[in-house]
Structure formats: structure tokens, C-alpha cells
Design an enzyme around this catalytic site. Structure first.
Site, PDB file in Angstrom:
ATOM      1  N   ASP A 106      50.250  40.237  49.703  1.00  0.00           N
ATOM      2  CA  ASP A 106      50.114  39.928  48.286  1.00  0.00           C
ATOM      3  C   ASP A 106      51.477  39.519  47.732  1.00  0.00           C
ATOM      4  O   ASP A 106      52.502  40.134  48.064  1.00  0.00           O
ATOM      5  CB  ASP A 106      49.621  41.148  47.509  1.00  0.00           C
ATOM      6  N   ASP A 213      48.951  36.704  43.391  1.00  0.00           N
ATOM      7  CA  ASP A 213      48.339  37.408  42.268  1.00  0.00           C
ATOM      8  C   ASP A 213      48.595  36.655  40.959  1.00  0.00           C
ATOM      9  O   ASP A 213      49.708  36.181  40.705  1.00  0.00           O
ATOM     10  CB  ASP A 213      48.947  38.808  42.190  1.00  0.00           C
ATOM     11  N   GLU A 271      45.384  33.144  42.898  1.00  0.00           N
ATOM     12  CA  GLU A 271      44.388  33.734  42.004  1.00  0.00           C
ATOM     13  C   GLU A 271      44.483  33.021  40.659  1.00  0.00           C
ATOM     14  O   GLU A 271      45.534  33.032  40.019  1.00  0.00           O
ATOM     15  CB  GLU A 271      44.667  35.231  41.843  1.00  0.00           C
ATOM     16  N   HIS A 348      39.443  43.939  46.237  1.00  0.00           N
ATOM     17  CA  HIS A 348      39.883  45.193  45.635  1.00  0.00           C
ATOM     18  C   HIS A 348      39.672  45.244  44.135  1.00  0.00           C
ATOM     19  O   HIS A 348      39.766  46.317  43.526  1.00  0.00           O
ATOM     20  CB  HIS A 348      41.367  45.409  45.928  1.00  0.00           C
ATOM     21  N   ASP A 349      39.398  44.108  43.507  1.00  0.00           N
ATOM     22  CA  ASP A 349      39.239  44.042  42.058  1.00  0.00           C
ATOM     23  C   ASP A 349      37.792  44.144  41.605  1.00  0.00           C
ATOM     24  O   ASP A 349      37.518  44.064  40.400  1.00  0.00           O
ATOM     25  CB  ASP A 349      39.820  42.726  41.517  1.00  0.00           C
TER      26      ASP A 349
END
Length: 589
Positions: A106, A213, A271, A348-349
Site C-alpha cells: 500500500d 490509497d 484508488e 479491507h474497506d
């Protein structure tokens, strides 16, 4: 491997790859402290290789106070101590490569932790050289002399986007939690420090790419106007259009690519929230854009819950909308768009896809997991599979107490706001709706420990009796664990393996083929074709999203062809014209 800058060589991801996301705290605990770690992941590399994936995306494992589970980084060049050491991390990179797997990390550089040395310097005094590395602004005062933040923007996790600093008597911007200060990308010194510490540091150690991210938050409206009032019951207003896709974003992304990524054979997944138009997405990921390689789209993930004053509130969704969004995302794979498509159902979100888009009832959850896997693994481009998705992990049970068991900062803050508002208004329906939404959509559901076997705490830790950092779901005792599914040829785990092998065997159709949707308004079934680019082969995919048998029609364009060969049927022998509950069927013409 470093390359000459801007040299365009065929890259390892170009034809489409399957990336497996690991959430480090919850994957595998090797040292027995109840928290997942790098050594646990290293020991599970043979398992990941056995799935048939191509790459690993490892969630944040950097040094961090972990208020937002590692998305609040205090040192980009060091490791969160309970996870391991820099040496462990280098061993992970090297051993992943020895198994033929690429590895991605990430990249979280819209903001950093308020414990990062950069921010600690910045807040010392207004004349500090690093003061301009963050967005500091004076307070606004009303007619009565009451202090207010510089504007009315709502933070992603609730409240104002502005944090008050008593020492210097100014506010700093934090789009997320108050401990996550936004870095000032307008300052070239900040950008160069990011490139050096957060990107090149890792690429020089053999990393193969990044999931980036909040990639479209780097440029904002830095005049910080108030957002339109769309939620009058609260002083803090959603401000996505002022926070995302700012005026210098393309410039920043191109510079980051030129100065870092173009020097390596690496893959970048950006993202991009709040980017609903195809032209807007292409402006970031087409080869002409020279910015990002592909994007994580959010449209599917917001189908079943609102993003207003109280995130996570349930909202009805229709399969026709799900299908429309699938077709939209697959447009990115069309050659004329010169872009790369990427699809996913979990990360994960977001909560677990079986519980959200199908059925997690004991009688349907295996069929549901296989049906959703068929959908995902027949889409063009690259894919993301999230840890536990391959064994059909489901949401936490509804009897879990939200105050005691849910850990995510977004859930905690949202639930606090809901309870406060319900207390003020005496609106018990608000409390119930909030509870139902969290039980269905909260990020916590994807963050419970991975379920490896039927031993205590699902074999998550080498010390089976160590208390995991987050509660393990009891569903591991019901066959939702790796060991139980390894020996079951009909398990979701072995279905994923077969589907991943089938995807590679028929790459021209499933990875590179053209997506065409049929019967768009049907709210029970989803039927589409995947056609090889030379037109010689066509796969028909039929999916039942309901708990009742459903008829489906073969498109007329295929009726003229010879009888299709049944590639797979998740229930029965595929001989009849009806799909069983949550059945998936694929035929090749």
C-alpha cells in the site's frame, strides 16, 4: 528491477493478473501474540502459490500507531514492530519472488500520522521549515467571538476535517481521522520526500508495485470554500467534489510516475473515489494519461449503503444496477480506451460479498460463494481476491455487540454519532437502522482473523489460546476454514483453484475477451458473454442471484452456433434450462 526512465517494456501485469490482498493484522500470527505478522505471511506463501494467483497486495505494515489500522503511517521506511523487522520484510519480498509471486504494498501518501516526524516538526511553531508540509489555517470567529474551523467540510470518519492545535492556535486539515494529517502536495519539497522515502525506498528493494490509497485526493480546493449544505441537521457537510480530483491532480500523478514508477517494472493500482464518469477515469488510467496503470472503482461497493451524514446506512439495491456497473467497469478493457480494467468484490474497506450480494444462510452460502467467484473470475483485465474470500468467509453474526467487538475507526465514530443523534431526537428507528447497516456493511467484517482450521481461534495463531486482536468468527467451526475445505473437492476453496486454472487456460476469452451483457433489466439473473478478440470463441456466463430456481435464455446470437460445451456448473449437471438457487453456469461456444 530498475529500468531506463520512460522505457515502455511489456510489463508483468499487462495481460491481466490475479492479485491476492493480505490484511497483515488478520492473516496469520506466527509469534503467538494474537496479531498477524510478516513471518506468518512468509510461512503461508506456499498456500498462496497453490491458489493460482499471480501477486500479493500487502496492506499497511509500516510503523504506525494504528488508529486507522496502519493507514496512519509514522515512518514510511520502517515496519510496525509487532509485525516484524525490515529484515523480515526484505525476506518476504525475496521469498515471494522465489515462489514466482509478485508483491505489492500500500502507498498511503495523501496523509500521514500526526506522530510522523514531519508533522511533529510542523506543529512546533508557525515559522518551522516544515509548517508548509501540511495544511495549516487560522480559525474563523463568529459575531460572538466563538471559534470555528476554517470551513464546514465533513471528515470521512465523522466530524470536521479540521483538527485544532492548542500550541500554535491553528487548525490542520485531516480528511480522515484527526490523527491523519493531510500532506501538502502543493509543496514540491513534500513531493520529493514522498518519492524518496515512500516509493523509491521500496522499489529499490525489489517491490513490484503499489496499490495507491486515495490517489485522487492529492489536489484539493485549497481556497477551502464551504461545501453546499446537503445535511442541514449537522454542521459538517459532505465535500467530495471539493476534496477529490483537484486542479493539479493530473500534474501530481504524472510527476510521481515520471520520477518513480517509470524507472521500474512496477504495477500501480490507484484508488479513485468519486470518479463516476468513464472519461474521468480514463483521464487517469489510459496509456495517454501517463499517470496510473488501473483503478479501484467504488460504484459496486456503494450499492447497498448510503454515504451521507451517517455512512453505512442500508439502502435497497437492484441487480440491474449491479449489472450496469459491471458493464461500465468492463468498458475499461475495450482496446479503444487504451486502459486496463480491474475488478473486485471484497477488500479491507468493505464487508463480505457473500453476505452483501448473495446469501450467507447455511443452506446457500457455498453456492453463493461459487456463484460470485464465477462472476469475478470471468471478467476481463486484472482481479483482486481478498483474504478469506476464497473460502467463502461471511460477515460477523448479528449477535456481536457493536460497542465491544467492532474496532474500525469509521464504525466506532459513525456508531457514536448515530447513538448521539438518536439520544437527542429520541428516534429509536435511527438506532435500529444504524445497527442493521453496521451489521451488513461495516469494514470490520473483512478484518476478522483468517480461518485456517478447526483448532482454537481457527488456527490463526501459533498460540491457539492467545487472544486475537479482533474476535474470531465462530463460522470456522462450520466448515469455513482452509483445512476443512482442502480435502473437499466441492468446497469454495477448490472451486477457486479450478476457476483460476480455467481462467488461465481460456485466457483469450476470460482475461482478454469482450464483455456483452444481456437482459439488463432482469432482477433475478445475470447473463453475459465473453468473446475472444478474434471472434472465434464465445463463453456464455449465467448467474442466479436468488434463492429460487430461475429460467434463463441463451442469446439468439449463440443459438445459431453449435451447442455450447459446458465448462462448469456449480450445481447439478447443467442439463436443464433452469438455474438452481445461486447457481453459476459457463458454456463455451
Amino acid at each position: 528491477m530498475a529500468l531506463e526512465a520512460n522505457k515502455r517494456l511489456p510489463s508483468w501485469w499487462k495481460d491481466g493478473v490475479v492479485v491476492y490482498q493480505v490484511y497483515p493484522a488478520s492473516f496469520k500470527d506466527d509469534n503467538g501474540d494474537g496479531l498477524g505478522d510478516l513471518r506468518g505471511l512468509i510461512n503461508k506463501l506456499p498456500y498462496l502459490k497453490s491458489l493460482g494467483i499471480d501477486a500479493i497486495w500487502l496492506g499497511p505494515h509500516y510503523k504506525s500507531p494504528r488508529v486507522d489500522e496502519g493507514y496512519d503511517i509514522s515512518d514510511y521506511k520502517d515496519i510496525h514492530e509487532p509485525f516484524g523487522t525490515l529484515q523480515d520484510c526484505q525476506e518476504l519480498i525475496d521469498k515471494a519472488h522465489s515462489h514466482g509471486l509478485k508483491i505489492m504494498f500500500d502507498l498511503v501518501v495523501n496523509h500521514c500520522s500526526t506522530e510522523h516526524a514531519w508533522f511533529q516538526e510542523s506543529r512546533k511553531d508557525e515559522s518551522n521549515p516544515k509548517r508548509d508540509w501540511f495544511y495549516w489555517r487560522p480559525a474563523r470567529y463568529d459575531a460572538d467571538g466563538v471559534r470555528h474551523p476554517p470551513n464546514n467540510w465533513r471528515a470521512a470518519f465523522g466530524g470536521s476535517v479540521w483538527g485544532w492545535d492548542e500550541a500554535t492556535e491553528e487548525y490542520y486539515l485531516h480528511i480522515f481521522d484527526v490523527t491523519q494529517a493531510d500532506l501538502n502536495w502543493e509543496n514540491p519539497e513534500v513531493r520529493q520526500a514522498i518519492y524518496k522515502d515512500a516509493i523509491r525506498f521500496w522499489l529499490d528493494r525489489g517491490l513490484d508495485g503499489f496499490r495507491i490509497d486515495t490517489a485522487n485526493l492529492y489536489s484539493k480546493r485549497i481556497d477551502f470554500p464551504d461545501a453546499p449544505i446537503t445535511a442541514p441537521e449537522t454542521p459538517w457537510q459532505p465535500a467530495s467534489d471539493l476534496i477529490c480530483n483537484g486542479p493539479r491532480l493530473h500534474e501530481f500523478l504524472r510527476e510521481m510516475r515520471r520520477e518513480t514508477f517509470d524507472h521500474y517494472d512496477c504495477f500501480t493500482i490507484g484508488e479513485l473515489p468519486n470518479a463516476p464518469q468513464l472519461s474521468q477515469v480514463l483521464s487517469y488510467i489510459s496509456t495517454d494519461a501517463e499517470a496510473l496503470d488501473c483503478t479501484i472503482l467504488f460504484d459496486h461497493m456503494y450499492l447497498d449503503h448510503q454515504d451521507g451524514q451517517f455512512p453505512l446506512m442500508l439502502t435497497p439495491w437492484k441487480l440491474s444496477d449491479f449489472k450496469r456497473l459491471a458493464a461500465f467497469s468492463q468498458e475499461l478493457a475495450e482496446p479503444e480506451n487504451k486502459a486496463h480494467a480491474l475488478s473486485y468484490l471484497e477488500n479491507h474497506d468493505h464487508a463480505r460479498s457473500v453476505s452483501r450480494f448473495a446469501s450467507d444462510g447455511p443452506e446457500h452460502r457455498v453456492a453463493s460463494a461459487k456463484m460470485l467467484a464465477t462472476y469475478l473470475l470471468t471478467l476481463s483485465g486484472s482481479l483482486i481476491i481478498y483474504e478469506g474470500e476464497e473460502i467463502g468467509m461471511i460477515n460477523a453474526p448479528k449477535d456481536w455487540d457493536i460497542d465491544a467487538e467492532y474496532k474500525d475507526v469509521c464504525t466506532v465514530n459513525t456508531w457514536r454519532e448515530i447513538k448521539s443523534e438518536a439520544g437527542k431526537t429520541k428516534d429509536q428507528t435511527l438506532l435500529q437502522r444504524g445497527r442493521e447497516g453496521i451489521q451488513h456493511c461495516a469494514r470490520d467484517h473483512s478484518r476478522t482473523p483468517m480461518q485456517w482450521d478447526s483448532s482454537p481461534n481457527a488456527g490463526f495463531s501459533t498460540n491457539g489460546y492467545a487472544k486475537p486482536w479482533m474476535r474470531v468468527m465462530e463460522s470456522y467451526k462450520e466448515g469455513i476454514n482452509v483445512a476443512a475445505q482442502e480435502d473437499d473437492p466441492e468446497s469454495p476453496l477448490n472451486f477457486y483453484r479450478r476457476m483460476l486454472a480455467l481462467r488461465k487456460e481460456h485466457k483469450d476469452v476470460f482475461v482478454l475477451g469482450k464483455f456483452d451483457l444481456f437482459d439488463e433489466e432482469n432482477e433475478q439473473t445475470m447473463v453475459y458473454t465473453k468473446t475472444s478478440r478474434d471472434g472465434s470463441r464465445v463463453a456464455l456466463v449465467a448467474l442466479n442471484f436468488t434463492s429460487e430456481p430461475q429460467a434463463f435464455d441463451v442469446p439468439s446470437s449463440l443459438e445459431k452456433k453449435s451447442t455450447g460445451k459446458l465448462l462448469l456448473c456449480t450445481q447439478g449437471d447443467g442439463a436443464d434450462g433452469q438455474l438452481r438457487p445461486y447457481e453459476a453456469r459457463v458454456l463455451l461456444y
